[in-house]
Design an enzyme around this catalytic site. Structure first.
Site, mmCIF file in Angstrom:
data_model
loop_
_atom_site.group_PDB
_atom_site.id
_atom_site.type_symbol
_atom_site.label_atom_id
_atom_site.label_comp_id
_atom_site.label_asym_id
_atom_site.label_seq_id
_atom_site.Cartn_x
_atom_site.Cartn_y
_atom_site.Cartn_z
ATOM 1 C CD GLU A 29 3.716 12.627 9.301
ATOM 2 O OE1 GLU A 29 4.194 13.366 10.170
ATOM 3 O OE2 GLU A 29 4.036 11.426 9.165
ATOM 4 N NE ARG B 150 -2.772 -0.578 3.432
ATOM 5 C CZ ARG B 150 -3.608 -0.052 4.328
ATOM 6 N NH1 ARG B 150 -4.862 0.201 4.002
ATOM 7 N NH2 ARG B 150 -3.201 0.226 5.546
ATOM 8 C CD GLU C 59 0.401 8.705 12.724
ATOM 9 O OE1 GLU C 59 1.037 8.784 11.670
ATOM 10 O OE2 GLU C 59 -0.825 8.950 12.782
ATOM 11 C CG LEU D 188 3.340 0.826 11.399
ATOM 12 C CD1 LEU D 188 1.956 0.440 11.896
ATOM 13 C CD2 LEU D 188 3.905 1.949 12.256
ATOM 14 N NE ARG E 199 -1.698 1.232 13.230
ATOM 15 C CZ ARG E 199 -3.026 1.100 13.201
ATOM 16 N NH1 ARG E 199 -3.692 0.983 14.346
ATOM 17 N NH2 ARG E 199 -3.684 1.089 12.056
ATOM 18 C CG LEU F 73 6.652 4.472 9.848
ATOM 19 C CD1 LEU F 73 7.852 5.131 9.191
ATOM 20 C CD2 LEU F 73 6.607 4.826 11.336
ATOM 21 C CB ALA G 262 -1.008 2.499 3.850
#
Length: 258
Positions: free
Chosen positions: A109, A23, A129, A63, A132, A61, A59
């Site tokens: 961002e 993504r 965020e 992770l 998460r 960072l 989509a």
């Protein structure tokens, strides 16, 4: 494999995020490829479009990669994002983003650093965020809040709220809602139009307006006077003004009354 594909169409550079199976999640390697593409666009194009391959713009960072980093590695990664995003926001040329699917976390961002944002009707926006256990690290706390305000950004981060494209437009995150499947076409059309402007004016629009806005009132007016005088005295501006006075210039596209 390039994580950011680059193409030059006339005076417009096209940068395509290219991790569709993820993504278009932003890895360190993608950020490095984006930096190379942005620098190339700034050096040879008059405007640029950033878009994403596959079903989503970005989509956010990666992770999986982020979870393995130390504190200092995380800081270095964040600052790398800041560096390339700054060259988008305050570079040589205007950038238009064509948004579709997920514009989430770091994807939002990135979009917030472009100068004009065009979205497909099915695009959605989020900052997960808070859920998460992390915080934005790609300039969002500065640039997204400039678009939508602190209160709205707090809402997204604290609650996990997902914005529709209509809600994003009301929050000033989106400038244009395109016809279904036409976000890239509209973004390219706008970039081609922008590329016909005087390069100095384009440069000053993307580099002076936000700085004027962020400065004090009197300082902003003084800076505006200097910038206005600088542009008005160039040979290109004088020729464009003569063309307007002699009715050789293209007129405004005034919307027809309903």
């Amino acid at each position: 494999m390039a994580f950011v594909e680059y193409e030059l169409q006339g005076d417009v550079a096209i940068l395509r995020l290219n991790r569709p199976d993820k993504r278009n999640a932003m890895s360190d390697a993608m950020v490095a490829d984006l930096a190379v593409a942005v620098d190339r666009a700034n050096s040879e194009a008059k405007s640029a479009v950033i878009c994403g391959n596959g079903k989503h713009f970005c989509a956010g960072l990666d992770l999986a990669e982020h979870s393995e980093k130390t504190v200092m590695e995380g800081v270095a990664g964040s600052r790398a994002w800041h560096a390339v995003f700054s060259r988008i926001q305050h570079g040589q040329i205007p950038f238009v983003s064509a948004l579709h699917g997920a514009v989430v976390g770091g994807g939002l961002e990135l979009a917030s650093n472009t100068h004009i944002r065009v979205a497909d009707p099915e695009t959605y926006f989020a900052l997960p965020e808070g859920q998460r256990g992390i915080f934005v690290g790609g300039s969002g706390s500065v640039n997204i809040t400039r678009l939508m305000g602190v209160s709205r950004m707090m809402d997204l981060m604290l609650t996990g709220r997902v914005l529709s494209v209509e809600e994003a437009e009301r929050c000033s995150v989106v400038n244009y809602i395109a016809e279904p499947g036409k976000a890239f076409d509209k973004a390219l059309e706008l970039a081609q139009r922008i590329a016909t402007n005087a390069p100095l004016t384009n440069y000053l629009v993307v580099n002076a307006l936000q700085r004027i806005h962020d400065s004090g009132y009197d300082e902003g007016l003084f800076f505006e006077s200097m910038v206005a005088s600088m542009t008005q005295t160039t040979p290109e501006a004088q020729e464009r003004l003569r063309a307007f006075l002699e009715k050789r210039a293209k007129r405004l596209d005034i919307p027809a009354a309903e």
